[in-house]
Scaffold this motif. Structure first.
Motif, mmCIF file in Angstrom:
data_model
loop_
_atom_site.group_PDB
_atom_site.id
_atom_site.type_symbol
_atom_site.label_atom_id
_atom_site.label_comp_id
_atom_site.label_asym_id
_atom_site.label_seq_id
_atom_site.Cartn_x
_atom_site.Cartn_y
_atom_site.Cartn_z
ATOM 1 N N ALA A 1 1.265 -1.083 0.470
ATOM 2 C CA ALA A 1 0.152 0.007 -0.063
ATOM 3 C C ALA A 1 0.659 1.635 0.128
ATOM 4 O O ALA A 1 0.286 2.227 -0.668
ATOM 5 N N GLY A 2 2.161 1.243 0.312
ATOM 6 C CA GLY A 2 2.971 2.180 0.708
ATOM 7 C C GLY A 2 3.989 2.560 -0.798
ATOM 8 O O GLY A 2 5.073 3.382 -0.167
ATOM 9 N N SER A 3 4.017 1.703 -1.644
ATOM 10 C CA SER A 3 4.654 2.066 -2.749
ATOM 11 C C SER A 3 3.938 1.265 -3.876
ATOM 12 O O SER A 3 2.711 0.773 -4.087
ATOM 13 N N ARG A 4 5.265 1.564 -5.293
ATOM 14 C CA ARG A 4 5.208 1.348 -6.475
ATOM 15 C C ARG A 4 6.195 0.608 -6.800
ATOM 16 O O ARG A 4 7.074 0.740 -6.836
ATOM 17 N N VAL A 5 5.937 -0.102 -7.246
ATOM 18 C CA VAL A 5 6.971 -0.984 -7.801
ATOM 19 C C VAL A 5 6.767 -1.821 -9.425
ATOM 20 O O VAL A 5 6.012 -1.933 -9.699
ATOM 21 N N LEU A 6 7.892 -0.882 -9.906
ATOM 22 C CA LEU A 6 7.852 -1.084 -11.337
ATOM 23 C C LEU A 6 8.829 -1.994 -12.049
ATOM 24 O O LEU A 6 9.920 -2.918 -11.036
ATOM 25 N N ARG A 7 8.747 -2.406 -13.001
ATOM 26 C CA ARG A 7 9.837 -3.527 -14.297
ATOM 27 C C ARG A 7 10.649 -3.241 -15.068
ATOM 28 O O ARG A 7 10.108 -1.785 -15.381
ATOM 29 N N ILE A 8 12.083 -2.968 -15.049
ATOM 30 C CA ILE A 8 12.270 -1.845 -16.507
ATOM 31 C C ILE A 8 14.254 -3.291 -16.334
ATOM 32 O O ILE A 8 13.294 -4.062 -16.563
ATOM 33 N N ALA A 9 13.571 -2.847 -17.868
ATOM 34 C CA ALA A 9 15.081 -3.444 -18.425
ATOM 35 C C ALA A 9 15.860 -2.833 -19.240
ATOM 36 O O ALA A 9 15.845 -1.667 -19.723
ATOM 37 N N ASP A 10 17.244 -3.188 -18.592
ATOM 38 C CA ASP A 10 18.286 -3.136 -19.587
ATOM 39 C C ASP A 10 19.338 -4.417 -19.257
ATOM 40 O O ASP A 10 19.117 -5.424 -20.209
#
Length: 402
Positions: free
Chosen positions: A141-150
């Motif tokens: 509830a206190g954050s967002r998780v995002l996926r990135i590709a490098d």
């Protein structure tokens, strides 16, 4: 392993980089996801000419960006507005408003290098580059998780707030489920630098025509920045013109106010499509800059509006212990409403009205130009918007350090 930041900004262009600098001043841990590798400049930092409003210049000076510019800027001390075939014109002079200049003309490439130099000075910033946003993952509830590709594959970043500053075709905005409204103006704008027999004297000229505007902007290198709008159907033909034919076309459209056009640099064309997000906040997320609104460049409002987005967001973040607090984001959306709506209406209305060839509108346009030129109150409204002092103005735009 999931890396944690207070704020993750997706997009390292004009607005995203400026926001990163503003948040670093507040001591926040910021992650910046950029598509361009280290040592290269994003495509937006090309030979375009940016008209930085006075409010924008104030803010970028406080943020330490203007001091990093190595090339001279071109002050806009006067603005001359007219339309082909119509009577009347508007002439504005900064001294009449107690100002030295309405703003400054900066080459996008030079500005990008200044932003890069300032970003290199930030001790708390983590830059992920080259990297791209893949999507969101389940979070708490206190954050967002995002996926990135490098280059190393995919990784997860956790943040209290995610900022979409990834441009007109924002993948973050799409992932948030934010819909957009689009309007294709069926115009292409060509930008270039030109030399003329008269050097810039601080006057910016905007000349409207049936196919779009033609602007001549005073650069700091004694050349002129040109923005020339053509009907989309003519774009390929204009792109293929030789230098002499290109200069003849510009001379015909812009007139002889700066003398004879004698040379041109490389020109680039950009299709103009209005893309406006239907909302600018979501749960622990904000869209800003071109991801929030990509508008017609008539009147040079786009980047100036996006920077005011970023600086207002930075102010709201500073007022809360939680960057993604729902109340803070609601306050941000409320504060941006007037400036955003008025700027969108001004840009779109001016683009449609001035490019409409209907002979029925000619007397109305002429009367409008003459009315603005004759009435101080109408001029003040126009000048306030042109300088970026519209609505709830962020403190940095007023030149205040906090």
């Amino acid at each position: 392993m999931t890396e944690r930041h207070d704020v993750v900004i997706v997009g390292g262009g004009l607005v995203g980089a400026s926001l990163a600098i503003a948040l670093d001043r507040q001591g926040l841990d910021v992650g910046l996801v950029e598509a361009t590798p280290a040592g290269q400049m994003p495509a937006v930092f090309d030979q375009r000419n940016l008209s930085l409003a006075a409010a924008t210049v104030n803010a970028l000076t406080v943020l330490g960006v203007m001091q990093q510019l190595r090339a001279p800027t071109g002050p806009i001390r006067r603005i001359h507005i007219s339309r082909q075939g119509d009577f009347g014109r508007v002439q504005l002079d900064a001294v009449d408003y107690g100002r030295e200049a309405f703003g400054q003309v900066v080459v996008a490439r030079d500005f990008g290098e200044a932003l890069e130099a300032r970003l290199d000075q930030l001790a708390r910033l983590t830059r992920y580059r080259p990297a791209r946003f893949v999507g969101f993952a389940p979070g708490d509830a206190g954050s967002r998780v995002l996926r990135i590709a490098d280059a190393g594959g995919e990784r997860e970043l956790r943040a209290s707030l995610v900022v979409a500053a990834d441009g007109t075709r924002s993948t973050v905005r799409d992932a948030l489920g934010i819909e957009v409204e689009e309007h294709d103006y069926l115009q292409t704008l060509f930008v270039a630098r030109v030399r003329a027999t008269r050097a810039p004297d601080g006057t910016a000229y905007e000349r409207f025509g049936d196919a779009g505007p033609t602007a001549l902007l005073p650069r700091g290198d004694r050349q002129w920045g040109v923005v020339h709008g053509v009907a989309r159907a003519e774009a390929d033909e204009v792109a293929a013109l030789g230098e002499a034919a290109w200069l003849a076309r510009l001379q015909r459209e812009a007139g002889w106010r700066i003398g004879r056009l004698v040379g041109s640099g490389e020109r680039s064309g950009y299709p103009i499509v209005r893309v406006v997000a239907q909302r600018i906040v979501a749960e622990r997320a904000v869209v800003l800059g071109n991801a929030a609104q990509t508008i017609h460049p008539i009147g040079a409002q786009g980047f100036n509006l996006g920077l005011r987005d970023a600086l207002t967001l930075a102010e709201e973040i500073a007022r809360s212990d939680d960057p993604g607090d729902a109340g803070s984001l609601a306050a941000y959306a409320t504060r941006r409403h007037e400036d955003r709506e008025r700027t969108l209406a001004f840009s779109d209305g001016l683009a449609r009205l001035t490019a409409n060839p209907s002979p029925l509108l000619k007397p109305l346009r002429s009367l409008g130009l003459m009315a603005v030129d004759a009435h101080a109150s109408l001029q003040s409204f126009l000048v306030g918007g042109a300088m970026g002092f519209r609505g709830d103005v962020p403190a940095l735009c007023r030149g205040e350090s906090a």
